[in-house]
Design a protein around this motif. Sequence first.
Motif, PDB file in Angstrom:
ATOM      1  N   PHE A   1       0.833  -1.210   0.000  1.00 17.60           N
ATOM      2  CA  PHE A   1       0.000   0.000   0.000  1.00 17.60           C
ATOM      3  C   PHE A   1       0.867   1.258   0.000  1.00 17.60           C
ATOM      4  N   ILE A   2       1.920   1.250   0.808  1.00 17.11           N
ATOM      5  CA  ILE A   2       2.833   2.405   0.853  1.00 17.11           C
ATOM      6  C   ILE A   2       3.426   2.641  -0.532  1.00 17.11           C
ATOM      7  N   GLN A   3       3.846   1.568  -1.184  1.00 15.62           N
ATOM      8  CA  GLN A   3       4.425   1.696  -2.523  1.00 15.62           C
ATOM      9  C   GLN A   3       3.417   2.282  -3.509  1.00 15.62           C
ATOM     10  N   ILE A   4       2.193   1.837  -3.459  1.00 19.15           N
ATOM     11  CA  ILE A   4       1.138   2.369  -4.327  1.00 19.15           C
ATOM     12  C   ILE A   4       0.945   3.859  -4.064  1.00 19.15           C
ATOM     13  N   ILE A   5       0.889   4.223  -2.800  1.00 19.49           N
ATOM     14  CA  ILE A   5       0.676   5.628  -2.431  1.00 19.49           C
ATOM     15  C   ILE A   5       1.841   6.490  -2.905  1.00 19.49           C
ATOM     16  N   VAL A   6       3.051   6.018  -2.700  1.00 18.98           N
ATOM     17  CA  VAL A   6       4.226   6.793  -3.119  1.00 18.98           C
ATOM     18  C   VAL A   6       4.216   6.999  -4.632  1.00 18.98           C
TER      19      VAL A   6
ATOM     20  N   TYR B   1       2.907   0.311  11.895  1.00 19.60           N
ATOM     21  CA  TYR B   1       3.225   1.693  11.538  1.00 19.60           C
ATOM     22  C   TYR B   1       2.956   1.986  10.064  1.00 19.60           C
ATOM     23  N   ASP B   2       3.299   1.060   9.171  1.00 16.66           N
ATOM     24  CA  ASP B   2       3.060   1.290   7.748  1.00 16.66           C
ATOM     25  C   ASP B   2       1.563   1.398   7.451  1.00 16.66           C
ATOM     26  N   LEU B   3       0.787   0.535   8.050  1.00 14.60           N
ATOM     27  CA  LEU B   3      -0.655   0.578   7.842  1.00 14.60           C
ATOM     28  C   LEU B   3      -1.241   1.865   8.426  1.00 14.60           C
ATOM     29  N   HIS B   4      -0.781   2.217   9.600  1.00 14.05           N
ATOM     30  CA  HIS B   4      -1.203   3.479  10.220  1.00 14.05           C
ATOM     31  C   HIS B   4      -0.902   4.649   9.284  1.00 14.05           C
ATOM     32  N   THR B   5       0.294   4.665   8.715  1.00 14.40           N
ATOM     33  CA  THR B   5       0.699   5.732   7.798  1.00 14.40           C
ATOM     34  C   THR B   5      -0.218   5.769   6.581  1.00 14.40           C
ATOM     35  N   CYS B   6      -0.545   4.619   6.032  1.00 17.78           N
ATOM     36  CA  CYS B   6      -1.455   4.560   4.873  1.00 17.78           C
ATOM     37  C   CYS B   6      -2.818   5.153   5.202  1.00 17.78           C
ATOM     38  N   ILE B   7      -3.365   4.767   6.320  1.00 15.06           N
ATOM     39  CA  ILE B   7      -4.699   5.250   6.700  1.00 15.06           C
ATOM     40  C   ILE B   7      -4.664   6.744   6.964  1.00 15.06           C
ATOM     41  N   GLU B   8      -3.641   7.213   7.616  1.00  9.75           N
ATOM     42  CA  GLU B   8      -3.515   8.650   7.861  1.00  9.75           C
ATOM     43  C   GLU B   8      -3.317   9.410   6.549  1.00  9.75           C
ATOM     44  N   PHE B   9      -2.615   8.824   5.612  1.00  5.43           N
ATOM     45  CA  PHE B   9      -2.453   9.466   4.306  1.00  5.43           C
ATOM     46  C   PHE B   9      -3.804   9.568   3.615  1.00  5.43           C
ATOM     47  N   ILE B  10      -4.573   8.498   3.637  1.00  4.01           N
ATOM     48  CA  ILE B  10      -5.911   8.508   3.034  1.00  4.01           C
ATOM     49  C   ILE B  10      -6.740   9.630   3.642  1.00  4.01           C
ATOM     50  N   LYS B  11      -6.639   9.786   4.935  1.00  7.60           N
ATOM     51  CA  LYS B  11      -7.384  10.829   5.646  1.00  7.60           C
ATOM     52  C   LYS B  11      -7.061  12.219   5.103  1.00  7.60           C
ATOM     53  N   SER B  12      -5.837  12.413   4.614  1.00  5.24           N
ATOM     54  CA  SER B  12      -5.392  13.728   4.157  1.00  5.24           C
ATOM     55  C   SER B  12      -5.901  14.105   2.761  1.00  5.24           C
ATOM     56  N   LEU B  13      -6.468  13.148   2.037  1.00  4.38           N
ATOM     57  CA  LEU B  13      -6.888  13.389   0.654  1.00  4.38           C
ATOM     58  C   LEU B  13      -8.289  13.990   0.582  1.00  4.38           C
ATOM     59  N   ASP B  14      -8.566  14.648  -0.541  1.00  5.11           N
ATOM     60  CA  ASP B  14      -9.943  15.107  -0.758  1.00  5.11           C
ATOM     61  C   ASP B  14     -10.787  13.881  -1.120  1.00  5.11           C
ATOM     62  N   ASP B  15     -12.101  14.044  -1.135  1.00  8.82           N
ATOM     63  CA  ASP B  15     -12.994  12.897  -1.308  1.00  8.82           C
ATOM     64  C   ASP B  15     -12.779  12.151  -2.624  1.00  8.82           C
ATOM     65  N   THR B  16     -12.520  12.858  -3.705  1.00  4.87           N
ATOM     66  CA  THR B  16     -12.311  12.208  -4.996  1.00  4.87           C
ATOM     67  C   THR B  16     -11.033  11.382  -4.970  1.00  4.87           C
ATOM     68  N   GLU B  17      -9.948  11.976  -4.502  1.00  9.13           N
ATOM     69  CA  GLU B  17      -8.684  11.248  -4.410  1.00  9.13           C
ATOM     70  C   GLU B  17      -8.806  10.074  -3.440  1.00  9.13           C
ATOM     71  N   LYS B  18      -9.501  10.306  -2.352  1.00  7.91           N
ATOM     72  CA  LYS B  18      -9.704   9.265  -1.342  1.00  7.91           C
ATOM     73  C   LYS B  18     -10.388   8.052  -1.984  1.00  7.91           C
ATOM     74  N   SER B  19     -11.448   8.319  -2.719  1.00 11.04           N
ATOM     75  CA  SER B  19     -12.203   7.245  -3.360  1.00 11.04           C
ATOM     76  C   SER B  19     -11.351   6.488  -4.377  1.00 11.04           C
ATOM     77  N   GLU B  20     -10.601   7.213  -5.190  1.00  5.41           N
ATOM     78  CA  GLU B  20      -9.749   6.578  -6.195  1.00  5.41           C
ATOM     79  C   GLU B  20      -8.673   5.711  -5.537  1.00  5.41           C
ATOM     80  N   LEU B  21      -8.027   6.235  -4.528  1.00  3.23           N
ATOM     81  CA  LEU B  21      -6.974   5.476  -3.860  1.00  3.23           C
ATOM     82  C   LEU B  21      -7.541   4.251  -3.153  1.00  3.23           C
ATOM     83  N   ILE B  22      -8.651   4.406  -2.495  1.00  2.07           N
ATOM     84  CA  ILE B  22      -9.252   3.279  -1.779  1.00  2.07           C
ATOM     85  C   ILE B  22      -9.590   2.154  -2.753  1.00  2.07           C
TER      86      ILE B  22
END
Length: 107
Positions: free
Chosen positions: A34-39, A69-90
């Motif tokens: 997930f971290i790799q995908i986000i990066v 910690y990696d999973l926590h970081t992913c979820i916190e990153f998702i939290k930082s996105l706007d709704d459209t980006e959040k939906s696409e990433l999820i």
Amino acid sequence: MYNRWYDKYPDLKQLLTLLEAVDENYTDIIAQDFIQIIVEKYKDKFDEVIKKLSENPPPQYNRWYDQNYDLHTCIEFIKSLDDTEKSELIQTLIMSLYSYITNVDDE
């Protein structure tokens, strides 16, 4: 009324439900994927969000996904996105998780 911040995002709730059911032995691998995908997807935002996370860690890690910690970081990153980006990433993460689960089951 929502109990948790992610309850108002059905796709994220689905992702977390799926993740919670995954064997703990695979959580690290999935979180790193997930971290790799986000990066790759959010190169421009990732460093800034990670910097904010490191400057403002939560006082306690009470949630089940905070234990990794990696999973926590992913979820916190998702939290930082706007709704459209959040939906696409999820959706991308759900597809990645399904792919991983399918490949593990086939082995």
